[in-house]
Structures are given as structure tokens and as C-alpha cells.
Design an enzyme around this catalytic site. Structure first.
Site, PDB file in Angstrom:
ATOM      1  N   SER A   1      43.788  35.446  37.721  1.00  0.00           N
ATOM      2  CA  SER A   1      45.454  34.891  37.022  1.00  0.00           C
ATOM      3  C   SER A   1      44.699  34.644  36.072  1.00  0.00           C
ATOM      4  CB  SER A   1      45.753  34.026  38.199  1.00  0.00           C
ATOM      5  OG  SER A   1      46.882  33.396  37.406  1.00  0.00           O
ATOM      6  N   GLY A   2      45.765  34.793  35.253  1.00  0.00           N
ATOM      7  CA  GLY A   2      45.440  34.563  33.662  1.00  0.00           C
ATOM      8  C   GLY A   2      44.096  35.086  32.950  1.00  0.00           C
ATOM      9  N   SER A   3      43.514  36.170  33.814  1.00  0.00           N
ATOM     10  CA  SER A   3      41.936  36.758  33.367  1.00  0.00           C
ATOM     11  C   SER A   3      43.051  38.038  31.460  1.00  0.00           C
ATOM     12  CB  SER A   3      41.626  37.332  33.899  1.00  0.00           C
ATOM     13  OG  SER A   3      42.084  38.543  35.046  1.00  0.00           O
ATOM     14  N   GLY A   4      44.245  37.870  31.841  1.00  0.00           N
ATOM     15  CA  GLY A   4      44.152  38.913  31.354  1.00  0.00           C
ATOM     16  C   GLY A   4      44.627  40.305  31.328  1.00  0.00           C
ATOM     17  N   LYS A   5      44.714  41.261  32.796  1.00  0.00           N
ATOM     18  CA  LYS A   5      45.196  41.812  33.477  1.00  0.00           C
ATOM     19  C   LYS A   5      46.137  42.756  32.746  1.00  0.00           C
ATOM     20  CE  LYS A   5      45.025  40.402  37.862  1.00  0.00           C
ATOM     21  NZ  LYS A   5      45.257  38.994  37.124  1.00  0.00           N
ATOM     22  N   SER A   6      47.398  41.720  32.838  1.00  0.00           N
ATOM     23  CA  SER A   6      48.780  42.784  32.432  1.00  0.00           C
ATOM     24  C   SER A   6      48.860  42.564  30.631  1.00  0.00           C
ATOM     25  CB  SER A   6      50.293  41.608  32.893  1.00  0.00           C
ATOM     26  OG  SER A   6      50.428  41.397  33.826  1.00  0.00           O
TER      27      SER A   6
ATOM     28  N   GLY B   1      41.070  41.396  38.599  1.00  0.00           N
ATOM     29  CA  GLY B   1      40.836  40.030  38.131  1.00  0.00           C
ATOM     30  C   GLY B   1      41.463  39.023  38.446  1.00  0.00           C
TER      31      GLY B   1
ATOM     32  N   SER C   1      44.634  41.152  43.199  1.00  0.00           N
ATOM     33  CA  SER C   1      43.054  42.226  43.757  1.00  0.00           C
ATOM     34  C   SER C   1      42.397  41.698  44.824  1.00  0.00           C
ATOM     35  CB  SER C   1      43.319  44.385  43.623  1.00  0.00           C
ATOM     36  OG  SER C   1      43.018  44.214  42.345  1.00  0.00           O
TER      37      SER C   1
END
Lengths: 205, 205
Positions: free
Chosen positions: B39-44, B37, B111
Site C-alpha cells: 500500500s502506498g508503493s505507487g501501483k495506482s 506491491g 496481491s
């Protein structure tokens, strides 16, 4: 729930679960056991036997070797000095990740260059890199020649073959030396387990 | 012990301990949860929260992210399309190793290219690759801009920034879609745990 509240929820929490937490579940201290030595010296064989001995104690370990690295992560690399160096660099980084994950990992690569191995050591925290020099006379390795590689190397069919047409640089200060020409497989595994117990990686069996 | 006997001891035993054996110790079925997703979408953030939830159940997982990959294994790669592709290729190979080791692993990378993600999927055995599309509107991501990256990208200070000056290709058939603009962090984690339970990766809590 308002947008503001939701946005507040999504905040970076660095490392809630750390290596120590993982090791607490896994029941051991992780490390990279870095087997280095000539082709046919017994690196993989000893690593496989150690993996089994660890499993018998309920310890999960993982072997990184040519089969799972050269056909995967490093399939773009050959056997030139530069590619061997990059090969070992990447393996060192992966081993470091496994160690950080809390997984005892065993690497079985010739890794002929001292500088490359020392770079991996430098990458890791003290005690995370256990260099295991699988010290077997080349005559014995060549006599075994399980994969027929020495014969091909002597015929010049394999260029840059360690010990024949490419150098092997002996470790200067390895944590463990395994003289696999003299030791039985059982003795080799016992030596490794003893090291891991004595140095606090494993609880005594 | 004669040389012949010793040499007989040193024989390659392929895979004495296999993935199923490791999973039996670890108490779950391993997989790669591939968060993708903007940057900033909340993946990490979601990955870190899931890691904690798994740990609370006695499950060891490991997060692969920019911090431990871009500064290590892939520090030789930049952000050109070719380098992004190689970046994801290597991460996929490492994720595959972790899965084979029996470790639930969570990857948190933008990705952006569908083809790259599909190559990772193809690399793995069926069920080993769980694509988690972290679906958050770019307006929300940009409003959060936790790391100030969108601001810099808008100023042209970061070239090839996904969503601004480089494409993000939406997954066509992800296993899980997490609408992190609508869900709380707890709801996101509950969605993931439910998937893992329902599909036999985890025992029900």
C-alpha cells in the site's frame, strides 16, 4: 531529485482518462447488450453474428457467455437459485466494467430471473443496459435442441433446467424483443444494429 | 422462409471474431499488466500515468483497482487470507477476459501472496501476464501514507494490513521491477512503455 520531490510525484490522480476519452478512441458509445431467453432461443448465435457485423464496421465488441464465464470466473457456482443469482450478479459487474472500459459487450445467458436482470440494470447508468429478449417458443427451442439438453432435461438428467423444471421469467419492459422463431439471423442482426444507430450508440453505416 | 431453413440459420458459429481480429482493430497486442506491491508503493499512480501515456498513443487501456472491484464484483469479500485469495482469483479471471477482448488492462492490487499471483499467471497464455513489482521500501510507503492507512494499522485499527500485520511475498521472477522510491513517475512510465515496445505489445512511438 530529492526524496520530497519524488514523493510529490507519486500522488493519486483520479481518472485522468475517463470513459468518454476511451469511447473517443473506439468510435462508439459502449453498452451492455443483455441477451436473455431460453436455452436454444438463439442468444449466442445472434450475439456472434452481431459481433461480426460490428467488427465489419471497425467496432470491437466482446461476448460474455457460458464458455468464458462458467469455466472461469464463476466455476465455483452451480445452478441452484442462489447460485444463478450470484452468477448473474458477477456477470453484471463484469459487464459494467467492460462498459466503463468503453467496450460494447454482449452477454448471452439464460438469466431466467427478472429480479436478477433488473439488479444488473440498476447497477448501470441509464442507457448502458440494453435488455434483448430473445423470444422463441419453447417448442421451437426444444425441437432444435442443438446441444441435446432438452432431451436430457425431459429424462430428468439435468435438474433445474429452465423452461422444463425451472422457471423463465419473461422481461416486462425489454429495450428489444427478437422473435427468433420468425426472424432470420440477418433480420435479427439488422434489428439490433438499427436500435444501436437510432439510439446513438453507433454512427449510421 | 420455412421453419427448417430458419432453424438452419440459427447454428452456433464459434468465435467468428477472435482476439487477433480485435487486436487488429485496436492496434496493439493486449496483456494484463499486474502491478503488485505494498500500500502506498505507487501501483495506482503509475497505472494511471501509464493509462494516460497509452491514451496519448491512441491505445485504450483499462485499470482494475480497489475502487471498481472491491465496491462491485468483490464487495462480498473481506481481507482474510481466503477472501484475499478469492479476490485475486476473480480479478485474474476478469483480467483474462479483458486480455481476450483485446484490451490492455492494468491491475493495481497489493496481491500479497505469491501463490495467488502465480495462479493468475498460469491462467493466462504465455506473454499475457506481465508482473510489475512496484518495489518501494515500506519506510517510504509509510512515510507517504497518503490514505492514512499505515497510521491506522499501527494503531491496530486495521487488522491484517499488508506489511504491518499481514505478509507481503516479494515476486521471485517478475517481468518488470519498478523501484518507485528511486524513479520519478515519468521514469516509471518510460520503463513500462519501453518494455511494451521491446516485447512487441506496442509499436514504437
Amino acid at each position: 531529485m530529492s526524496e520530497a520531490t519524488k514523493a510529490t510525484n507519486i500522488v493519486w490522480h483520479p481518472g485522468n482518462v475517463n470513459r468518454e476519452d476511451r469511447q473517443r478512441i473506439l468510435g462508439h458509445r459502449a453498452a451492455t447488450m443483455w441477451f436473455t431467453g431460453l436455452s436454444g432461443s438463439g442468444k449466442s448465435t445472434v450475439a456472434v453474428a452481431l459481433e461480426k457485423a460490428l467488427w465489419d464496421r471497425g467496432i470491437v465488441s466482446y461476448i460474455l457467455d457460458g464458455d468464458n464465464i462458467r469455466h472461469g470466473l464463476n466455476k465455483d457456482l452451480g445452478f441452484s437459485p442462489e447460485d444463478r443469482t450470484e452468477n448473474i450478479r458477477r456477470i453484471g459487474e463484469v459487464a459494467n466494467l467492460f462498459t466503463d472500459a468503453g467496450v460494447m459487450n454482449l452477454t448471452a445467458f439464460i438469466s431466467p430471473y427478472r429480479a436478477d436482470r433488473d439488479k444488473v440494470r440498476a447497477l448501470m447508468q441509464p442507457g448502458d443496459f440494453i435488455e434483448v429478449y430473445v423470444d422463441c417458443p419453447i417448442e421451437t427451442c426444444e425441437k432444435r435442441d442443438v446441444k441435446g439438453l432438452y432431451a436430457k432435461a425431459r429424462e430428468g438428467k439435468i435438474p433445474e433446467f429452465t423452461g422444463i423444471s425451472a422457471p423463465y421469467e419473461t422481461p416486462t419492459n425489454p429495450e428489444i424483443v427478437l422473435k427468433t422463431g420468425d426472424l432470420s439471423l440477418e433480420q435479427s442482426v439488422a434489428t439490433l444494429l438499427s436500435y444501436l444507430e437510432t439510439n446513438g450508440y453507433l454512427k449510421k453505416a
